[in-house]
Motif scaffolding. Structure first.
Motif, PDB file in Angstrom:
ATOM      1  N   UNK A  92       0.833  -1.207   0.000  1.00 39.15           N
ATOM      2  CA  UNK A  92       0.000   0.000   0.000  1.00 39.15           C
ATOM      3  C   UNK A  92       0.864   1.253   0.000  1.00 39.15           C
ATOM      4  N   UNK A  93       2.000   1.185   0.721  1.00 35.56           N
ATOM      5  CA  UNK A  93       2.879   2.343   0.848  1.00 35.56           C
ATOM      6  C   UNK A  93       4.325   1.875   0.963  1.00 35.56           C
ATOM      7  N   UNK A  94       5.249   2.754   0.542  1.00 36.74           N
ATOM      8  CA  UNK A  94       6.680   2.511   0.674  1.00 36.74           C
ATOM      9  C   UNK A  94       7.263   3.685   1.441  1.00 36.74           C
ATOM     10  N   UNK A  95       7.963   3.387   2.543  1.00 34.87           N
ATOM     11  CA  UNK A  95       8.571   4.433   3.359  1.00 34.87           C
ATOM     12  C   UNK A  95      10.064   4.497   3.075  1.00 34.87           C
ATOM     13  N   UNK A  96      10.583   5.700   3.022  1.00 28.93           N
ATOM     14  CA  UNK A  96      12.007   5.898   2.790  1.00 28.93           C
ATOM     15  C   UNK A  96      12.450   7.204   3.410  1.00 28.93           C
ATOM     16  N   UNK A  97      13.760   7.383   3.526  1.00 26.16           N
ATOM     17  CA  UNK A  97      14.233   8.643   4.088  1.00 26.16           C
ATOM     18  C   UNK A  97      14.404   9.680   2.973  1.00 26.16           C
ATOM     19  N   UNK A  98      14.895  10.854   3.341  1.00 27.75           N
ATOM     20  CA  UNK A  98      14.958  11.968   2.390  1.00 27.75           C
ATOM     21  C   UNK A  98      15.874  11.697   1.204  1.00 27.75           C
ATOM     22  N   UNK A  99      16.775  10.738   1.328  1.00 27.48           N
ATOM     23  CA  UNK A  99      17.673  10.418   0.219  1.00 27.48           C
ATOM     24  C   UNK A  99      16.893   9.895  -0.991  1.00 27.48           C
ATOM     25  N   UNK A 100      15.696   9.335  -0.775  1.00 28.25           N
ATOM     26  CA  UNK A 100      14.895   8.778  -1.853  1.00 28.25           C
ATOM     27  C   UNK A 100      13.800   9.734  -2.318  1.00 28.25           C
ATOM     28  N   UNK A 101      13.932  11.014  -1.998  1.00 30.69           N
ATOM     29  CA  UNK A 101      12.896  11.990  -2.289  1.00 30.69           C
ATOM     30  C   UNK A 101      13.039  12.611  -3.676  1.00 30.69           C
ATOM     31  N   UNK A 102      13.353  11.813  -4.669  1.00 28.18           N
ATOM     32  CA  UNK A 102      13.483  12.365  -6.014  1.00 28.18           C
ATOM     33  C   UNK A 102      12.151  12.291  -6.747  1.00 28.18           C
ATOM     34  N   UNK A 109       2.884  10.968   5.285  1.00 24.32           N
ATOM     35  CA  UNK A 109       2.093  10.464   6.411  1.00 24.32           C
ATOM     36  C   UNK A 109       3.005  10.257   7.617  1.00 24.32           C
ATOM     37  N   UNK A 110       2.871  11.114   8.629  1.00 26.83           N
ATOM     38  CA  UNK A 110       3.759  11.076   9.793  1.00 26.83           C
ATOM     39  C   UNK A 110       3.638   9.766  10.566  1.00 26.83           C
ATOM     40  N   UNK A 113       6.756   7.180  11.193  1.00 25.02           N
ATOM     41  CA  UNK A 113       7.186   6.757  12.535  1.00 25.02           C
ATOM     42  C   UNK A 113       7.428   5.257  12.570  1.00 25.02           C
ATOM     43  N   UNK A 114       6.574   4.499  11.885  1.00 27.07           N
ATOM     44  CA  UNK A 114       6.767   3.049  11.820  1.00 27.07           C
ATOM     45  C   UNK A 114       8.077   2.706  11.115  1.00 27.07           C
ATOM     46  N   UNK A 115       8.455   3.470  10.120  1.00 28.75           N
ATOM     47  CA  UNK A 115       9.714   3.258   9.426  1.00 28.75           C
ATOM     48  C   UNK A 115      10.884   3.411  10.388  1.00 28.75           C
ATOM     49  N   UNK A 116      10.791   4.391  11.269  1.00 27.61           N
ATOM     50  CA  UNK A 116      11.843   4.615  12.259  1.00 27.61           C
ATOM     51  C   UNK A 116      11.970   3.404  13.183  1.00 27.61           C
ATOM     52  N   UNK A 117      10.865   2.792  13.562  1.00 29.29           N
ATOM     53  CA  UNK A 117      10.899   1.615  14.424  1.00 29.29           C
ATOM     54  C   UNK A 117      11.630   0.469  13.728  1.00 29.29           C
ATOM     55  N   UNK A 118      11.345   0.259  12.464  1.00 28.26           N
ATOM     56  CA  UNK A 118      12.004  -0.801  11.701  1.00 28.26           C
ATOM     57  C   UNK A 118      13.493  -0.499  11.568  1.00 28.26           C
ATOM     58  N   UNK A 119      13.833   0.759  11.323  1.00 29.23           N
ATOM     59  CA  UNK A 119      15.233   1.163  11.184  1.00 29.23           C
ATOM     60  C   UNK A 119      16.018   0.884  12.473  1.00 29.23           C
ATOM     61  N   UNK A 120      15.414   1.178  13.619  1.00 29.09           N
ATOM     62  CA  UNK A 120      16.095   0.906  14.897  1.00 29.09           C
ATOM     63  C   UNK A 120      16.293  -0.585  15.110  1.00 29.09           C
TER      64      UNK A 120
END
Length: 117
Positions: A13-23, A63-64, A68-75
């Protein structure tokens, strides 16, 4: 026995990424496939968009809650990679690497059950 081969048959449904993928190209690729991009916009990209005025397009939404869920996975990934063997992939076979991931996951879970000092 190896896992399934080929592309997955489901679409996220959605793909989360950090600002490096904001192209613009990444966002267009996801949009073509009907996938929501949860990627914050870089400050310089936002400034360039605003500088163009109406031609710059609409502001990017992020979507904040999903971010936030992306941050949990990253940790969690950082905790897993705290074991050198997992981070460097010293294991020769996928089975032994997966066993190391399971062992590290069990250690993280057991430590989470202990009360904080």
């Amino acid at each position: 026995m190896p896992g399934p081969v080929g592309r997955p048959r489901t679409r996220p449904d959605a793909v989360a990424g950090d600002k490096a993928y904001s192209s613009r190209a990444n966002r267009a690729h996801l949009r073509q496939r009907g996938i929501k991009a949860v990627i914050p916009e870089k400050k310089d990209q936002a400034a360039n968009r605003r500088k163009k005025g109406r031609r710059g397009g609409r502001p990017v939404t992020c979507d904040a809650e999903l971010y936030r869920d992306r941050n949990t996975v990253e940790r969690l990934i950082n905790k897993l990679k705290a074991w050198r063997g997992i981070a460097a992939r010293y294991d020769k076979t996928p089975e032994s690497y997966l066993a190391g991931l399971h062992l590290r996951g069990a250690v993280i879970w057991i430590r989470s059950l202990q009360p904080a000092p």
